[in-house]
Design an enzyme around this catalytic site. Structure first.
Site, PDB file in Angstrom:
ATOM      1  N   ARG A 109       0.304  -1.271  -0.227  1.00  0.00           N
ATOM      2  CA  ARG A 109      -0.082  -0.366  -0.263  1.00  0.00           C
ATOM      3  C   ARG A 109       0.513   1.189   0.073  1.00  0.00           C
ATOM      4  O   ARG A 109       1.787   1.587   0.853  1.00  0.00           O
ATOM      5  CB  ARG A 109      -0.637  -0.195   1.017  1.00  0.00           C
ATOM      6  CG  ARG A 109      -1.633   1.561   1.788  1.00  0.00           C
ATOM      7  CD  ARG A 109      -3.075   1.121   1.821  1.00  0.00           C
ATOM      8  NE  ARG A 109      -2.334   1.416   4.080  1.00  0.00           N
ATOM      9  CZ  ARG A 109      -3.526   0.850   4.488  1.00  0.00           C
ATOM     10  NH1 ARG A 109      -4.838   0.879   4.459  1.00  0.00           N
ATOM     11  NH2 ARG A 109      -3.026   0.813   5.821  1.00  0.00           N
ATOM     12  N   THR A 113      -1.283   7.671  -1.107  1.00  0.00           N
ATOM     13  CA  THR A 113      -2.836   7.511  -1.572  1.00  0.00           C
ATOM     14  C   THR A 113      -3.273   6.644  -0.878  1.00  0.00           C
ATOM     15  O   THR A 113      -4.632   6.634  -1.547  1.00  0.00           O
ATOM     16  CB  THR A 113      -2.372   6.965  -2.801  1.00  0.00           C
ATOM     17  OG1 THR A 113      -1.498   5.713  -2.858  1.00  0.00           O
ATOM     18  CG2 THR A 113      -1.002   8.445  -3.133  1.00  0.00           C
ATOM     19  N   ASP A 210      -0.556  -3.088  12.073  1.00  0.00           N
ATOM     20  CA  ASP A 210      -0.086  -3.710  11.079  1.00  0.00           C
ATOM     21  C   ASP A 210      -0.014  -5.063  10.861  1.00  0.00           C
ATOM     22  O   ASP A 210       1.061  -5.738  11.192  1.00  0.00           O
ATOM     23  CB  ASP A 210       1.303  -2.913  10.131  1.00  0.00           C
ATOM     24  CG  ASP A 210       1.332  -3.243   8.951  1.00  0.00           C
ATOM     25  OD1 ASP A 210       1.178  -2.652   8.222  1.00  0.00           O
ATOM     26  OD2 ASP A 210       1.308  -4.331   8.818  1.00  0.00           O
ATOM     27  N   ASP A 213       3.343  -7.123   9.919  1.00  0.00           N
ATOM     28  CA  ASP A 213       4.447  -6.359  10.637  1.00  0.00           C
ATOM     29  C   ASP A 213       4.384  -7.319  11.644  1.00  0.00           C
ATOM     30  O   ASP A 213       5.234  -7.629  12.741  1.00  0.00           O
ATOM     31  CB  ASP A 213       4.820  -5.063  11.230  1.00  0.00           C
ATOM     32  CG  ASP A 213       4.901  -3.634  10.511  1.00  0.00           C
ATOM     33  OD1 ASP A 213       5.790  -4.498   9.350  1.00  0.00           O
ATOM     34  OD2 ASP A 213       4.862  -2.748  10.452  1.00  0.00           O
TER      35      ASP A 213
HETATM   36  N1  URA Z   1      -3.714  -3.303   6.407  1.00  0.00           N
HETATM   37  C1  URA Z   1      -3.653  -3.570   7.857  1.00  0.00           C
HETATM   38  O1  URA Z   1      -2.394  -4.267   8.612  1.00  0.00           O
HETATM   39  N2  URA Z   1      -3.602  -3.268   9.132  1.00  0.00           N
HETATM   40  C2  URA Z   1      -5.276  -1.977   9.449  1.00  0.00           C
HETATM   41  O2  URA Z   1      -5.667  -1.528   9.820  1.00  0.00           O
HETATM   42  C3  URA Z   1      -5.386  -1.721   7.422  1.00  0.00           C
HETATM   43  C4  URA Z   1      -4.680  -2.676   6.213  1.00  0.00           C
END
Ligand code: URA
Length: 220
Positions: A109, A113, A210, A213
């Site tokens: 991502r 954007t 995340d 992560d």
């Molecule tokens: N991707 C993630 O890992 N966590 C989120 O909250 C949104 C997208």
């Protein structure tokens, strides 16, 4: 027990709730985080694959011959993990559906954007019967829906029918669900939770942070 809203299935089960609590907790370490995800994945993948066709076979139990239903090894099923977080689903999913082809989708991502950036799209090319092919896209988080939309669109462009596509995630946000629903009304979404909203950075709230992560222990 489950709750159905149009094409959205939110699976409800005490084992799922307990393990969602573990993955949401910021103090859960990487090992326990992955273990809890695996436990939820067993439930989600059972639901996502409940319509795969079976064929009849005859086997012998220690007592008699009997007819049974087994996987059709010629079934066309693709498991499509979106890298990197989607890989956590893939181990369990391919253990349970060993005849499936794995189609890795590489996208990340753009943090400004929030649009997906593609870097990998690996799939065995299907020449015949594309209309029979089923696809389960695997991604733990359905947030803005931008990556999900791109991934679904990519399969539709390859000739897969919309109604044969399922998007499977741990946690979904209303905006992502609505995006898939409005762009692809026949695509099924299977999730273990519909959260409240997204924050200004596109993270699901309350969410779990995340996912990549936390799975791969790369929190800075
Ligand atoms: N991707 C993630 O890992 N966590 C989120 O909250 C949104 C997208």
């Amino acid at each position: 027990m489950q709750m159905l809203i149009n094409n959205l299935t939110v699976l409800k089960h005490p084992v799922i709730s307990h393990n969602l609590a573990i993955i949401r907790n910021k103090n859960t370490d990487c090992e326990n985080f992955k273990n809890a995800i695996k436990k939820i994945t067993y439930a989600l993948i059972l639901e996502a694959s409940k319509d795969i066709p079976l064929i009849e076979a005859e086997i012998e139990t220690p007592l008699v011959k009997t007819k049974v239903k087994v996987f059709d090894k010629n079934s066309q099923l693709i498991l499509a993990p979106i890298l990197r977080a989607g890989m956590v689903f893939c181990e369990v999913a391919s253990e349970m559906l060993p005849f499936a082809n794995i189609h890795h989708i590489g996208m990340y991502r753009n943090e400004e954007t929030l649009e997906p950036v593609w870097y990998y799209d690996k799939k065995k090319e299907i020449i015949e019967n594309k209309e029979k092919e089923k696809v389960i896209i695997l991604d733990p988080m359905l947030a803005t829906g931008n990556s999900a939309k791109d991934a679904i669109d990519n399969f539709i462009k390859k000739g897969i029918k919309e109604e044969n596509i399922t998007f499977m995630c741990l946690i979904s946000a209303p905006v992502g669900v609505k995006k898939i629903n409005s762009c692809f009304p026949k695509v099924k979404i299977i999730t273990s939770c519909l959260d409240e909203a997204l924050n200004s950075k596109g993270y699901i709230v309350p969410g779990l942070g995340d996912a990549g992560d936390r799975i791969y222990n790369t929190i800075e």
